[in-house]
Design a protein around this motif. Structure first.
Motif, PDB file in Angstrom:
ATOM      1  N   HIS A 198       0.803  -1.220   0.000  1.00 28.32           N
ATOM      2  CA  HIS A 198       0.000   0.000   0.000  1.00 28.32           C
ATOM      3  C   HIS A 198       0.839   1.275   0.000  1.00 28.32           C
ATOM      4  CE1 HIS A 198      -3.869  -2.071   0.535  1.00 28.32           C
ATOM      5  NE2 HIS A 198      -3.125  -2.969   1.166  1.00 28.32           N
ATOM      6  N   LYS A 199       2.158   1.117  -0.122  1.00 26.67           N
ATOM      7  CA  LYS A 199       3.052   2.257  -0.283  1.00 26.67           C
ATOM      8  C   LYS A 199       3.012   3.229   0.891  1.00 26.67           C
ATOM      9  CE  LYS A 199       3.878   0.369  -4.201  1.00 26.67           C
ATOM     10  NZ  LYS A 199       5.015  -0.561  -4.288  1.00 26.67           N
ATOM     11  N   TRP A 200       2.669   2.738   2.074  1.00 27.47           N
ATOM     12  CA  TRP A 200       2.828   3.584   3.256  1.00 27.47           C
ATOM     13  C   TRP A 200       4.320   3.742   3.509  1.00 27.47           C
ATOM     14  CZ3 TRP A 200      -1.041   3.114   7.843  1.00 27.47           C
ATOM     15  CH2 TRP A 200      -2.348   3.177   7.358  1.00 27.47           C
ATOM     16  N   LYS A 201       4.723   4.887   3.985  1.00 31.81           N
ATOM     17  CA  LYS A 201       6.141   5.164   4.209  1.00 31.81           C
ATOM     18  C   LYS A 201       6.406   5.396   5.695  1.00 31.81           C
ATOM     19  CE  LYS A 201       6.847   7.190  -0.385  1.00 31.81           C
ATOM     20  NZ  LYS A 201       7.537   5.997  -0.899  1.00 31.81           N
ATOM     21  N   VAL A 202       7.501   4.815   6.169  1.00 33.71           N
ATOM     22  CA  VAL A 202       7.903   5.019   7.558  1.00 33.71           C
ATOM     23  C   VAL A 202       8.469   6.420   7.705  1.00 33.71           C
ATOM     24  CG1 VAL A 202       9.474   4.263   9.374  1.00 33.71           C
ATOM     25  CG2 VAL A 202       8.368   2.580   7.885  1.00 33.71           C
ATOM     26  N   ASN A 203       8.054   7.112   8.743  1.00 33.05           N
ATOM     27  CA  ASN A 203       8.543   8.459   9.011  1.00 33.05           C
ATOM     28  C   ASN A 203       9.995   8.374   9.502  1.00 33.05           C
ATOM     29  OD1 ASN A 203       9.066  11.059   9.784  1.00 33.05           O
ATOM     30  ND2 ASN A 203       7.448  11.180  11.334  1.00 33.05           N
ATOM     31  N   THR A 204      10.925   8.637   8.604  1.00 36.23           N
ATOM     32  CA  THR A 204      12.350   8.476   8.938  1.00 36.23           C
ATOM     33  C   THR A 204      12.864   9.586   9.854  1.00 36.23           C
ATOM     34  OG1 THR A 204      12.931   9.657   6.896  1.00 36.23           O
ATOM     35  CG2 THR A 204      12.857   7.246   6.794  1.00 36.23           C
ATOM     36  N   GLY A 205      12.063  10.623  10.054  1.00 37.89           N
ATOM     37  CA  GLY A 205      12.519  11.731  10.884  1.00 37.89           C
ATOM     38  C   GLY A 205      12.416  11.470  12.373  1.00 37.89           C
ATOM     39  N   GLY A 206      11.594  10.480  12.758  1.00 40.74           N
ATOM     40  CA  GLY A 206      11.403  10.234  14.187  1.00 40.74           C
ATOM     41  C   GLY A 206      11.853   8.847  14.576  1.00 40.74           C
ATOM     42  N   LEU A 207      11.799   8.559  15.890  1.00 38.18           N
ATOM     43  CA  LEU A 207      12.178   7.244  16.383  1.00 38.18           C
ATOM     44  C   LEU A 207      11.090   6.235  16.068  1.00 38.18           C
ATOM     45  CD1 LEU A 207      13.645   8.173  19.890  1.00 38.18           C
ATOM     46  CD2 LEU A 207      14.916   7.543  17.823  1.00 38.18           C
ATOM     47  N   GLN A 208      11.534   5.017  15.723  1.00 36.54           N
ATOM     48  CA  GLN A 208      10.600   3.935  15.461  1.00 36.54           C
ATOM     49  C   GLN A 208      10.878   2.807  16.451  1.00 36.54           C
ATOM     50  OE1 GLN A 208       8.267   4.477  13.395  1.00 36.54           O
ATOM     51  NE2 GLN A 208       9.080   6.224  12.239  1.00 36.54           N
ATOM     52  N   PHE A 209       9.847   2.031  16.750  1.00 37.17           N
ATOM     53  CA  PHE A 209       9.983   0.928  17.695  1.00 37.17           C
ATOM     54  C   PHE A 209       9.310  -0.310  17.112  1.00 37.17           C
ATOM     55  CE2 PHE A 209       9.768   4.951  19.989  1.00 37.17           C
ATOM     56  CZ  PHE A 209      10.944   4.907  20.726  1.00 37.17           C
ATOM     57  N   ARG A 210       9.695  -1.457  17.636  1.00 36.76           N
ATOM     58  CA  ARG A 210       9.123  -2.680  17.069  1.00 36.76           C
ATOM     59  C   ARG A 210       7.652  -2.863  17.443  1.00 36.76           C
ATOM     60  NH1 ARG A 210      12.745  -5.136  20.915  1.00 36.76           N
ATOM     61  NH2 ARG A 210      11.674  -6.162  22.637  1.00 36.76           N
ATOM     62  N   ASN A 211       7.171  -2.068  18.400  1.00 40.21           N
ATOM     63  CA  ASN A 211       5.759  -2.119  18.762  1.00 40.21           C
ATOM     64  C   ASN A 211       5.037  -0.786  18.501  1.00 40.21           C
ATOM     65  OD1 ASN A 211       7.231  -0.812  20.754  1.00 40.21           O
ATOM     66  ND2 ASN A 211       5.953  -1.549  22.436  1.00 40.21           N
ATOM     67  N   LYS A 212       5.714   0.120  17.785  1.00 38.89           N
ATOM     68  CA  LYS A 212       5.092   1.415  17.490  1.00 38.89           C
ATOM     69  C   LYS A 212       5.778   2.025  16.273  1.00 38.89           C
ATOM     70  CE  LYS A 212       3.962   5.914  19.582  1.00 38.89           C
ATOM     71  NZ  LYS A 212       4.097   6.748  20.807  1.00 38.89           N
ATOM     72  N   ILE A 213       5.041   2.092  15.156  1.00 41.51           N
ATOM     73  CA  ILE A 213       5.586   2.606  13.904  1.00 41.51           C
ATOM     74  C   ILE A 213       4.830   3.867  13.494  1.00 41.51           C
ATOM     75  CG2 ILE A 213       6.073   2.092  11.474  1.00 41.51           C
ATOM     76  CD1 ILE A 213       7.666   0.350  13.323  1.00 41.51           C
ATOM     77  N   ASN A 214       5.595   4.888  13.162  1.00 35.76           N
ATOM     78  CA  ASN A 214       5.021   6.155  12.716  1.00 35.76           C
ATOM     79  C   ASN A 214       5.039   6.184  11.188  1.00 35.76           C
ATOM     80  OD1 ASN A 214       4.382   8.863  12.240  1.00 35.76           O
ATOM     81  ND2 ASN A 214       5.431   9.562  14.083  1.00 35.76           N
ATOM     82  N   PHE A 215       3.862   6.188  10.571  1.00 33.92           N
ATOM     83  CA  PHE A 215       3.730   6.110   9.124  1.00 33.92           C
ATOM     84  C   PHE A 215       3.288   7.433   8.504  1.00 33.92           C
ATOM     85  CE2 PHE A 215       3.049   1.442   9.672  1.00 33.92           C
ATOM     86  CZ  PHE A 215       3.947   1.009   8.701  1.00 33.92           C
TER      87      PHE A 215
END
Length: 432
Positions: free
Chosen positions: A212-229
């Protein structure tokens, strides 16, 4: 404990007994014994077929037997649907785990040799990004391309567009979670028995990126139980936070969104969980909100229908309040609109789609601009729309590649292909 035991006994009683042909069992035993005696962790498909023939399994049966031993008996691994692995039968499961471990360790070691250890280590551990450009094959393991294909197939990694990088959310650190206090800016994904299946969150994350071409927000911290898209519809990006609690997943919609965008996000999530649950043999989820009877500091979910919430802890039903009823009606109304559009396009018998102008005339290339204006809201689902218009998958893949998966451009050229009659017009009729 008594309740759990009863459920297990009920499940066992429902299992169908089946007779397994004796040559299949002999083949399984001989194949694994041969591999062990020769210190082989995997066998070529040609050698496996020779052993099968000796055991009384015909050439026509080999594929069926290997799939049975993989999916039902669980005694070996055979990935007929992965081109890089379809010529192997894996008899030692540890081969997979060793390959993953050594590839990851090698990834960091090679980076160290290049004098950039901290850089690669930070990228991998903090951002979950695996740089394949520095990877090399390791002895007694799967090859790099074989391992990557397997991990991608199992929804463990996803390719980051236009790079040599793969995203691997399972290696990210675990983050602290808090419940979203806004009642209608979040909806919940719920599963049977009140807990979330292991591995499903990462699988859903990678599938959102790929399918679905969602993109991970590379500007912030990501976690294995919380992803910012970031997800994009009609060339506008929206922020969505996807969180994994033990009892549910939370989809938090950031900012004030119009009903149509809420609907598109909901449909993307629903499509992803339908796919990964099917692939991983889990029952499909249901959806809901946080239960209104809960303390805000100790939220718990409630499964929803269009009329009521059912508390997941007490099974107590309660009526939807005004806010939730409005949210649900917005999604349901959008679903109804989409259903009406689909039926009007595809016809009762599922024959080709019709876009008919007011006069019922056939459409041509001159109508492209007007047509795009009519369906621009469906740009995120242009590929599905193209299939409904009977355009071949190969044509759609070419359009996607040439336009770098940009949904607006892909929609434009997909519609152009339809108007130019680049499909089976004899079977499905002219564009109108």
């Amino acid at each position: 404990i008594v309740s759990v035991r009863k459920k297990i006994e009920d499940l066992i009683s429902q299992l169908d007994s089946e007779d397994i042909p004796a040559p299949w069992l002999v083949f399984d035993f001989v194949l694994r014994k041969y591999a062990k005696q020769n210190n082989l962790r995997k066998l070529g498909i040609h050698d496996s077929k020779q052993i099968a023939s000796i055991c009384g399994v015909t050439d026509d049966e080999v594929e069926v037997v290997l799939r049975y031993l993989h999916f039902k008996a669980g005694t070996l691994l055979y990935y007929s649907d992965i081109p890089e692995l379809d010529q192997y039968v894996i008899t030692d499961f540890q081969l997979i785990f060793d390959s993953i471990s050594k590839i990851i360790i090698q990834h960091l070691d090679i980076a160290s040799e290049h004098g950039a250890h901290l850089k690669y280590k930070d990228i991998f551990k903090q951002k979950g990004q695996l740089d394949t450009s520095v990877l090399k094959d390791v002895k007694d393991c799967l090859k790099v391309d074989e391992l990557l294909s397997l991990l991608n197939h199992r929804h463990i990694i996803s390719k980051i567009e236009s790079t040599n990088m793969f995203f691997m959310p399972s290696v990210l650190p675990k983050g602290e979670l808090s419940y979203n206090q806004s009642s209608t800016s979040s909806f919940l994904v719920l599963f049977d028995h009140g807990y979330c299946p292991v591995g499903l969150f990462c699988a859903a994350t990678t599938t959102l990126i790929v399918a679905h071409k969602w993109k991970v927000n590379t500007g912030g911290l990501q976690f294995r139980n919380k992803i910012n898209f970031y997800c994009t519809y009609s060339e506008i990006s929206y922020n969505v936070i996807f969180s994994a609690f033990p009892t549910h997943y939370e989809i938090c919609l950031m900012g004030k969104l119009v009903p149509k965008v809420k609907y598109m996000i909901y449909k993307d999530i629903d499509a992803v969980f339908a796919k990964v649950c099917e692939d991983m043999k889990y029952p499909p989820p249901s959806y809901g909100f946080y239960c209104p009877c809960a303390n805000p500091q100790y939220q718990h979910p409630a499964k929803c229908t269009s009329q009521e919430m059912i508390c997941c802890y007490s099974d107590t039903p309660s009526c939807l309040d005004v806010e939730h009823k409005q949210w649900f009606s917005e999604v349901v109304s959008q679903e109804q609109i989409k259903g009406d559009v689909s039926r009007s396009q595809c016809g009762e018998g599922g024959q080709g789609c019709d876009f008919t102008d007011v006069s019922g005339n056939l459409l041509g290339e001159d109508d492209l601009v007007d047509l795009i204006e009519e369906v621009i809201d469906l740009a995120a689902n242009w590929h599905s729309l193209g299939l409904a218009l009977r355009i071949k998958v190969a044509e759609l893949d070419t359009i996607s590649e040439k336009n770098h998966t940009d949904p607006i451009k892909c929609l434009k050229y997909m519609l152009l292909a339809w108007l130019q009659q680049r499909y089976d017009i004899k079977k499905f009729g002219l564009p109108k």
